[in-house]
Motif scaffolding. Structure first.
Motif, PDB file in Angstrom:
ATOM      1  N   SER B  28       0.827  -1.216   0.000  1.00 28.90           N
ATOM      2  CA  SER B  28       0.000   0.000   0.000  1.00 28.90           C
ATOM      3  C   SER B  28       0.859   1.263   0.000  1.00 28.90           C
ATOM      4  CB  SER B  28      -0.971  -0.009   1.180  1.00 28.90           C
ATOM      5  OG  SER B  28      -0.275   0.062   2.401  1.00 28.90           O
ATOM      6  N   GLY B  29       2.005   1.234   0.687  1.00 31.53           N
ATOM      7  CA  GLY B  29       2.891   2.400   0.685  1.00 31.53           C
ATOM      8  C   GLY B  29       3.421   2.678  -0.705  1.00 31.53           C
ATOM      9  N   SER B  30       3.866   1.637  -1.377  1.00 32.41           N
ATOM     10  CA  SER B  30       4.408   1.786  -2.726  1.00 32.41           C
ATOM     11  C   SER B  30       3.321   2.236  -3.700  1.00 32.41           C
ATOM     12  CB  SER B  30       5.008   0.456  -3.180  1.00 32.41           C
ATOM     13  OG  SER B  30       5.376   0.504  -4.537  1.00 32.41           O
ATOM     14  N   ALA B  33       2.739   5.927  -3.368  1.00 32.23           N
ATOM     15  CA  ALA B  33       3.873   6.666  -3.906  1.00 32.23           C
ATOM     16  C   ALA B  33       3.867   6.635  -5.430  1.00 32.23           C
ATOM     17  CB  ALA B  33       5.175   6.094  -3.354  1.00 32.23           C
ATOM     18  N   ALA B  34       3.581   5.449  -5.982  1.00 29.27           N
ATOM     19  CA  ALA B  34       3.554   5.302  -7.441  1.00 29.27           C
ATOM     20  C   ALA B  34       2.426   6.138  -8.048  1.00 29.27           C
ATOM     21  CB  ALA B  34       3.392   3.834  -7.820  1.00 29.27           C
ATOM     22  N   ALA B  35       1.275   6.147  -7.367  1.00 28.41           N
ATOM     23  CA  ALA B  35       0.131   6.916  -7.855  1.00 28.41           C
ATOM     24  C   ALA B  35       0.412   8.416  -7.786  1.00 28.41           C
ATOM     25  CB  ALA B  35      -1.117   6.580  -7.048  1.00 28.41           C
ATOM     26  N   ALA B  36       1.338   8.797  -6.904  1.00 27.72           N
ATOM     27  CA  ALA B  36       1.702  10.210  -6.794  1.00 27.72           C
ATOM     28  C   ALA B  36       2.800  10.569  -7.784  1.00 27.72           C
ATOM     29  CB  ALA B  36       2.156  10.523  -5.370  1.00 27.72           C
ATOM     30  N   GLY B  37       3.216   9.604  -8.597  1.00 24.20           N
ATOM     31  CA  GLY B  37       4.172   9.903  -9.655  1.00 24.20           C
ATOM     32  C   GLY B  37       5.625   9.619  -9.324  1.00 24.20           C
ATOM     33  N   MET B  38       5.899   8.981  -8.195  1.00 22.01           N
ATOM     34  CA  MET B  38       7.289   8.667  -7.868  1.00 22.01           C
ATOM     35  C   MET B  38       7.803   7.545  -8.770  1.00 22.01           C
ATOM     36  SD  MET B  38       7.450   8.967  -3.708  1.00 22.01           S
ATOM     37  CE  MET B  38       9.243   9.109  -3.611  1.00 22.01           C
ATOM     38  N   ASP B  39       9.112   7.497  -8.985  1.00 23.10           N
ATOM     39  CA  ASP B  39       9.673   6.459  -9.847  1.00 23.10           C
ATOM     40  C   ASP B  39       9.781   5.134  -9.087  1.00 23.10           C
ATOM     41  OD1 ASP B  39      12.056   6.358  -8.332  1.00 23.10           O
ATOM     42  OD2 ASP B  39      13.002   7.860  -9.578  1.00 23.10           O
ATOM     43  N   ALA B  40      10.247   4.079  -9.779  1.00 24.93           N
ATOM     44  CA  ALA B  40      10.297   2.732  -9.204  1.00 24.93           C
ATOM     45  C   ALA B  40      11.110   2.709  -7.912  1.00 24.93           C
ATOM     46  CB  ALA B  40      10.893   1.763 -10.222  1.00 24.93           C
ATOM     47  N   PHE B  41      12.248   3.391  -7.920  1.00 27.41           N
ATOM     48  CA  PHE B  41      13.102   3.374  -6.734  1.00 27.41           C
ATOM     49  C   PHE B  41      12.425   4.080  -5.561  1.00 27.41           C
ATOM     50  CE2 PHE B  41      16.539   4.425  -3.931  1.00 27.41           C
ATOM     51  CZ  PHE B  41      17.392   3.339  -4.033  1.00 27.41           C
ATOM     52  N   GLY B  42      11.862   5.254  -5.826  1.00 27.48           N
ATOM     53  CA  GLY B  42      11.200   6.020  -4.769  1.00 27.48           C
ATOM     54  C   GLY B  42       9.998   5.283  -4.197  1.00 27.48           C
ATOM     55  N   SER B  43       9.201   4.656  -5.071  1.00 24.75           N
ATOM     56  CA  SER B  43       8.042   3.899  -4.602  1.00 24.75           C
ATOM     57  C   SER B  43       8.494   2.748  -3.717  1.00 24.75           C
ATOM     58  CB  SER B  43       7.251   3.343  -5.792  1.00 24.75           C
ATOM     59  OG  SER B  43       6.828   4.400  -6.625  1.00 24.75           O
ATOM     60  N   VAL B  45      11.244   2.654  -1.945  1.00 25.84           N
ATOM     61  CA  VAL B  45      11.709   3.196  -0.664  1.00 25.84           C
ATOM     62  C   VAL B  45      10.526   3.510   0.249  1.00 25.84           C
ATOM     63  CG1 VAL B  45      12.828   5.182   0.434  1.00 25.84           C
ATOM     64  CG2 VAL B  45      13.889   4.104  -1.548  1.00 25.84           C
ATOM     65  N   VAL B  46       9.501   4.164  -0.294  1.00 27.80           N
ATOM     66  CA  VAL B  46       8.328   4.486   0.518  1.00 27.80           C
ATOM     67  C   VAL B  46       7.656   3.205   1.021  1.00 27.80           C
ATOM     68  CG1 VAL B  46       6.018   5.515   0.508  1.00 27.80           C
ATOM     69  CG2 VAL B  46       7.915   6.720  -0.578  1.00 27.80           C
ATOM     70  N   MET B  78      11.029  -9.220   1.290  1.00 28.05           N
ATOM     71  CA  MET B  78       9.594  -9.307   0.964  1.00 28.05           C
ATOM     72  C   MET B  78       8.988  -7.914   0.768  1.00 28.05           C
ATOM     73  SD  MET B  78       7.641 -10.508   4.493  1.00 28.05           S
ATOM     74  CE  MET B  78       8.944 -11.462   5.232  1.00 28.05           C
ATOM     75  N   SER B  79       9.527  -6.921   1.478  1.00 34.31           N
ATOM     76  CA  SER B  79       9.041  -5.551   1.302  1.00 34.31           C
ATOM     77  C   SER B  79       9.359  -5.039  -0.090  1.00 34.31           C
ATOM     78  CB  SER B  79       9.668  -4.621   2.344  1.00 34.31           C
ATOM     79  OG  SER B  79       9.355  -5.039   3.648  1.00 34.31           O
ATOM     80  N   ILE B  80      10.583  -5.308  -0.560  1.00 34.28           N
ATOM     81  CA  ILE B  80      10.981  -4.849  -1.893  1.00 34.28           C
ATOM     82  C   ILE B  80      10.118  -5.524  -2.957  1.00 34.28           C
ATOM     83  CG2 ILE B  80      12.852  -4.913  -3.601  1.00 34.28           C
ATOM     84  CD1 ILE B  80      14.830  -4.570  -1.257  1.00 34.28           C
ATOM     85  N   VAL B  81       9.916  -6.827  -2.829  1.00 31.17           N
ATOM     86  CA  VAL B  81       9.106  -7.559  -3.811  1.00 31.17           C
ATOM     87  C   VAL B  81       7.672  -7.023  -3.828  1.00 31.17           C
ATOM     88  CG1 VAL B  81       8.087  -9.797  -4.382  1.00 31.17           C
ATOM     89  CG2 VAL B  81      10.507  -9.645  -3.732  1.00 31.17           C
ATOM     90  N   ALA B  82       7.092  -6.833  -2.638  1.00 27.95           N
ATOM     91  CA  ALA B  82       5.713  -6.341  -2.569  1.00 27.95           C
ATOM     92  C   ALA B  82       5.611  -4.927  -3.128  1.00 27.95           C
ATOM     93  CB  ALA B  82       5.223  -6.376  -1.125  1.00 27.95           C
ATOM     94  N   ALA B  83       6.622  -4.096  -2.840  1.00 21.40           N
ATOM     95  CA  ALA B  83       6.605  -2.712  -3.322  1.00 21.40           C
ATOM     96  C   ALA B  83       6.707  -2.671  -4.842  1.00 21.40           C
ATOM     97  CB  ALA B  83       7.747  -1.916  -2.687  1.00 21.40           C
ATOM     98  N   LEU B  84       7.586  -3.509  -5.404  1.00 16.81           N
ATOM     99  CA  LEU B  84       7.716  -3.542  -6.861  1.00 16.81           C
ATOM    100  C   LEU B  84       6.449  -4.100  -7.505  1.00 16.81           C
ATOM    101  CD1 LEU B  84      11.438  -4.625  -7.342  1.00 16.81           C
ATOM    102  CD2 LEU B  84      10.415  -2.355  -7.616  1.00 16.81           C
ATOM    103  N   ALA B  85       5.836  -5.089  -6.855  1.00 10.73           N
ATOM    104  CA  ALA B  85       4.581  -5.644  -7.373  1.00 10.73           C
ATOM    105  C   ALA B  85       3.512  -4.560  -7.437  1.00 10.73           C
ATOM    106  CB  ALA B  85       4.116  -6.795  -6.493  1.00 10.73           C
ATOM    107  N   ALA B  86       3.446  -3.735  -6.408  1.00 12.54           N
ATOM    108  CA  ALA B  86       2.463  -2.650  -6.405  1.00 12.54           C
ATOM    109  C   ALA B  86       2.758  -1.658  -7.522  1.00 12.54           C
ATOM    110  CB  ALA B  86       2.481  -1.936  -5.051  1.00 12.54           C
TER     111      ALA B  86
END
Lengths: 215, 215, 215
Positions: B28-30, B33-43, B45-46, B78-86
């Protein structure tokens, strides 16, 4: 790594790059704060956070306290001097924040910080992924302060890649001097390329679709 | 608590809820962030800050360093994988941020995090009040990143109540499995009730009287 | 320093000033948050951060964890009580945030915090410059939360000067009671003078020239 810079060993050269980066970060951070109207104390604080903030966060997370600049006082001292120099030189002109000198010393600093961060992780026996995270924190967290101020992209990916190159060469059996030199050179040039070509990572959606959020 | 999830013991189930919460928070954090326009790395991180930020602050305050995800690397992985999936699933739709799945896994995660935070405090022989504070930090600090982004109320009171229920049942002599189950169930349902009914704590003054301050 | 306030020794008086400062910080922080429309929990959090935030940052940096209020629970307890008192008293009037009582207890608190911060640095055998930095962190970091809320100048320079006076008198051989008394008195009065006369450190450029940056 020896405590003071030295041209005789690669570790001594890494320390030199570390000092150059520290001074460069402190100078540019203070310059931006001063240009934004902050007083001498505030500019000094922003300069110091820019210079030693990344290593501080890394030290806190890996449990290395008192943090490095509390033990190696020269880091805080040189940051304060560089920050005050930036503050004083601003009305007279000073180094341009996006000029040749500050740009390349900034690149060199980020690369050196990333390698040192990865080394810190290794010394604590942390997993490779975590060592890369240490590289990212060390190299980018301090500059965040400054880059957020001027809405400049943060090249965290360059720091991650630099740390990964260092760890990868170590895994392949490269000697310390070799992997330090290669990673610092790689990181410095990669960041210049990213800056010049305005490389961006992809975003998930178009600018038009983005939700309005104050980031 | 065993290192990996297991359905055989209550502690193993708590670890399961912890993992589910971690993945849900990162996703949900990613997503935001992604919906707000952040790039893959920033999403990414969030997402990671949302997932492991609370436990990190707790570990720093109680002096447990290197912090947990530097030792139990699976949390960061698992956080990185879930964030990238989002990030990847956003253009295609993905899970709705306020949909049934993310809402309940979020509730479950907050409850599990609160219980684990209280347990961490107990293990350090800290006073009950401080254990409740550990529960609050663990459960809410990471989500703050995400919730501040979307101006959503932070249910810190639910986390405090969950930690207090766990400590209270322990003081009354309830067995570990019993108090874990009761506290997690209580916390999960309380948060759903608070969300659905839009419960708010009282403010000292009316909205009309509030001083203009950028919070 | 004895754990509880006492009028019999200078160290006991320093502890008294420390408690007065803690309560004053918690009260004023909560008052501002409540006036800005935050709920009881949020006001309490802002009050507590204002009161113990500075010492927390210092403890993290010097490696003193669990941080002080996790071990000396009375600090958190008195902060919560003071914060709730401010929240409750706001509609009825309460102490004025810029009134005589809160202003002088605030001055006294900042001075006491600065001395205690310097002492913490000395106890860790840190260099004088780092001890001054400990004084600054302890005295100003918590108040930052509150002062940023109301756009009030942060008198970090007063904290630095107070720490420096304490260290200087120690270097000159002054007895503990003497240097505590002198530094606290100096810091308290200096801050009142700075407030009344609106002393400002110089900025590098005029207001008209400043770059537009959201600080």
């Amino acid at each position: 790594m020896p405590r003071y810079p030295s041209p005789r060993t690669m570790a001594g050269l890494l320390r030199s790059a570390d000092w150059i980066g520290t001074v460069s970060f402190a100078y540019s951070g203070s310059l931006l704060a001063a240009a934004a109207g902050m007083d001498a104390f505030g500019s000094c604080v922003v300069g110091c956070i820019t210079a030693v903030g990344g290593g501080t966060v890394r030290d806190l997370l890996i449990g290395n306290a008192p943090v490095f600049w509390m033990q190696e006082v020269e880091y805080l001292a040189m940051s304060i001097v560089a920050a005050l120099a930036a503050f004083i030189s601003l009305p007279a002109g000073g180094l341009a924040e996006d000029g040749l000198v500050l740009r390349w010393t900034d690149h060199l600093g980020v690369a050196a910080f990333a390698v040192i961060g990865a080394q810190n992780g290794l010394r604590r026996n942390l997993a490779p992924l975590i060592c890369v995270v240490c590289a990212i924190f060390t190299a980018t967290f301090g500059g965040l302060t400054r880059d957020v101020l001027v809405n400049r992209p943060v090249y965290a990916t360059c720091a991650a890649a630099t740390g990964a190159v260092y760890l990868g060469m170590r895994a392949l059996g490269a000697k310390p001097a070799m992997r330090i030199a290669a990673a610092v050179l790689f990181g410095t040039l990669l960041r210049e390329l990213a800056t010049v070509n305005q490389w961006r990572l992809p975003t998930a959606i178009d600018d038009a679709q983005r939700t309005h959020v104050d980031l």
